[in-house]
Design a protein around this motif. Sequence first.
Motif, mmCIF file in Angstrom:
data_model
loop_
_atom_site.group_PDB
_atom_site.id
_atom_site.type_symbol
_atom_site.label_atom_id
_atom_site.label_comp_id
_atom_site.label_asym_id
_atom_site.label_seq_id
_atom_site.Cartn_x
_atom_site.Cartn_y
_atom_site.Cartn_z
ATOM 1 N N VAL A 147 1.159 4.235 -2.768
ATOM 2 C CA VAL A 147 0.995 5.658 -2.473
ATOM 3 C C VAL A 147 2.195 6.463 -2.986
ATOM 4 N N ILE A 148 3.391 5.903 -2.862
ATOM 5 C CA ILE A 148 4.579 6.589 -3.364
ATOM 6 C C ILE A 148 4.493 6.764 -4.885
ATOM 7 N N ALA A 149 4.080 5.694 -5.576
ATOM 8 C CA ALA A 149 3.897 5.787 -7.033
ATOM 9 C C ALA A 149 2.825 6.814 -7.365
ATOM 10 N N LEU A 150 1.771 6.826 -6.563
ATOM 11 C CA LEU A 150 0.692 7.797 -6.756
ATOM 12 C C LEU A 150 1.203 9.216 -6.562
ATOM 13 N N TRP A 151 2.068 9.406 -5.573
ATOM 14 C CA TRP A 151 2.632 10.739 -5.299
ATOM 15 C C TRP A 151 3.399 11.244 -6.521
ATOM 16 N N PHE A 152 4.265 10.410 -7.065
ATOM 17 C CA PHE A 152 5.026 10.809 -8.254
ATOM 18 C C PHE A 152 4.092 11.107 -9.425
ATOM 19 N N HIS A 153 3.083 10.271 -9.594
ATOM 20 C CA HIS A 153 2.134 10.454 -10.692
ATOM 21 C C HIS A 153 1.389 11.782 -10.551
ATOM 22 N N LEU A 154 0.991 12.110 -9.332
ATOM 23 C CA LEU A 154 0.226 13.336 -9.100
ATOM 24 C C LEU A 154 1.079 14.590 -9.206
ATOM 25 N N THR A 155 2.345 14.511 -8.790
ATOM 26 C CA THR A 155 3.188 15.711 -8.830
ATOM 27 C C THR A 155 3.338 16.228 -10.254
ATOM 28 N N HIS A 156 3.340 15.306 -11.204
ATOM 29 C CA HIS A 156 3.391 15.743 -12.612
ATOM 30 C C HIS A 156 1.990 15.951 -13.174
ATOM 31 N N GLY A 157 1.090 15.023 -12.898
ATOM 32 C CA GLY A 157 -0.245 15.058 -13.499
ATOM 33 C C GLY A 157 -1.061 16.273 -13.110
ATOM 34 N N PHE A 158 -0.901 16.753 -11.885
ATOM 35 C CA PHE A 158 -1.707 17.883 -11.401
ATOM 36 C C PHE A 158 -1.449 19.129 -12.227
ATOM 37 N N TYR A 181 0.840 -1.203 0.000
ATOM 38 C CA TYR A 181 0.000 0.000 0.000
ATOM 39 C C TYR A 181 0.874 1.251 0.000
ATOM 40 N N VAL A 182 1.939 1.240 0.810
ATOM 41 C CA VAL A 182 2.847 2.391 0.868
ATOM 42 C C VAL A 182 3.548 2.586 -0.480
ATOM 43 N N ILE A 183 3.963 1.488 -1.106
ATOM 44 C CA ILE A 183 4.577 1.572 -2.438
ATOM 45 C C ILE A 183 3.591 2.177 -3.431
ATOM 46 N N ILE A 207 -2.267 14.176 -0.012
ATOM 47 C CA ILE A 207 -2.960 12.934 -0.355
ATOM 48 C C ILE A 207 -2.144 11.728 0.091
ATOM 49 N N ALA A 208 -0.839 11.736 -0.203
ATOM 50 C CA ALA A 208 0.021 10.606 0.147
ATOM 51 C C ALA A 208 0.118 10.417 1.653
ATOM 52 N N VAL A 209 0.338 11.505 2.367
ATOM 53 C CA VAL A 209 0.440 11.421 3.831
ATOM 54 C C VAL A 209 -0.875 10.937 4.437
ATOM 55 N N GLY A 210 -1.994 11.398 3.888
ATOM 56 C CA GLY A 210 -3.295 10.970 4.388
ATOM 57 C C GLY A 210 -3.504 9.479 4.227
ATOM 58 N N PHE A 211 -3.242 8.941 3.049
ATOM 59 C CA PHE A 211 -3.424 7.508 2.802
ATOM 60 C C PHE A 211 -2.474 6.669 3.660
ATOM 61 N N ILE A 212 -1.200 7.072 3.715
ATOM 62 C CA ILE A 212 -0.214 6.302 4.475
ATOM 63 C C ILE A 212 -0.525 6.348 5.964
#
Length: 214
Positions: free
Chosen positions: A160-171, A156-158, A200-205
């Motif tokens: 979220v980390i992938a999600l964080w990278f995806h969002l930093t560019h996608g946003f 789950y943490v992995i 978002i990442a901190v919230g999920f983790i």
Amino acid sequence: MWLINSSIGRKLIMSLSGLFLILFLTLHMVMNFVAVFSLEGYDAVCEFMGTNILIQIMVPVLAAGFVIHIVYAIILTLRNQKARGNDKYASSSKTNIPWASKNMLVLGIIVLGVLCFHLTDFWAKMQLVEWQGGHSALGSTLITTVFQNPIVVAVYVIWVIALWFHLTHGFWSAFQTIGWDGRTWYPRLKAIGNIYATIIAVGFITVAVYFFFV
């Protein structure tokens, strides 16, 4: 047809579907975070999500949003690689291109893959069961048992980390595509995107780690 056939149209669909999914992620994170403060409150939110007719309608819409986003991501990636031709390897080595920008498709696949497994732990045992005429499991029971597994928490943490990278560019990229691409707004959107992705990442983790140790 213009949206489908033109490069600008495809990018616009990618951006709008991405922003739609960002809203879903925000709602989902806030919903999960309720459980940290009140399991009863979390069950109430789950019950509302499972009985509200608008939410029921949004589920297939959300699924369609994911499919559209993924399909157009693949189309744009393949077209970009074809357009670069022999220069694609040289282009990918440029140091001024953010790592997340070069790996959005890979990050998206990781996010989607883990999300599918995550849905089997929650959505399949709640809303899907109700659609099949069964009784939904309590959200509080699931969230307090699923995250007791260290492997689940690690994956789950992995995710979220992938999600964080995806969002930093996608946003910021999504807003840039729809017209907010001036010199003034570009750095602002990048900063806002980083802050948003981190929240978002901190919230999920936090939710996963909290229920692992409780």
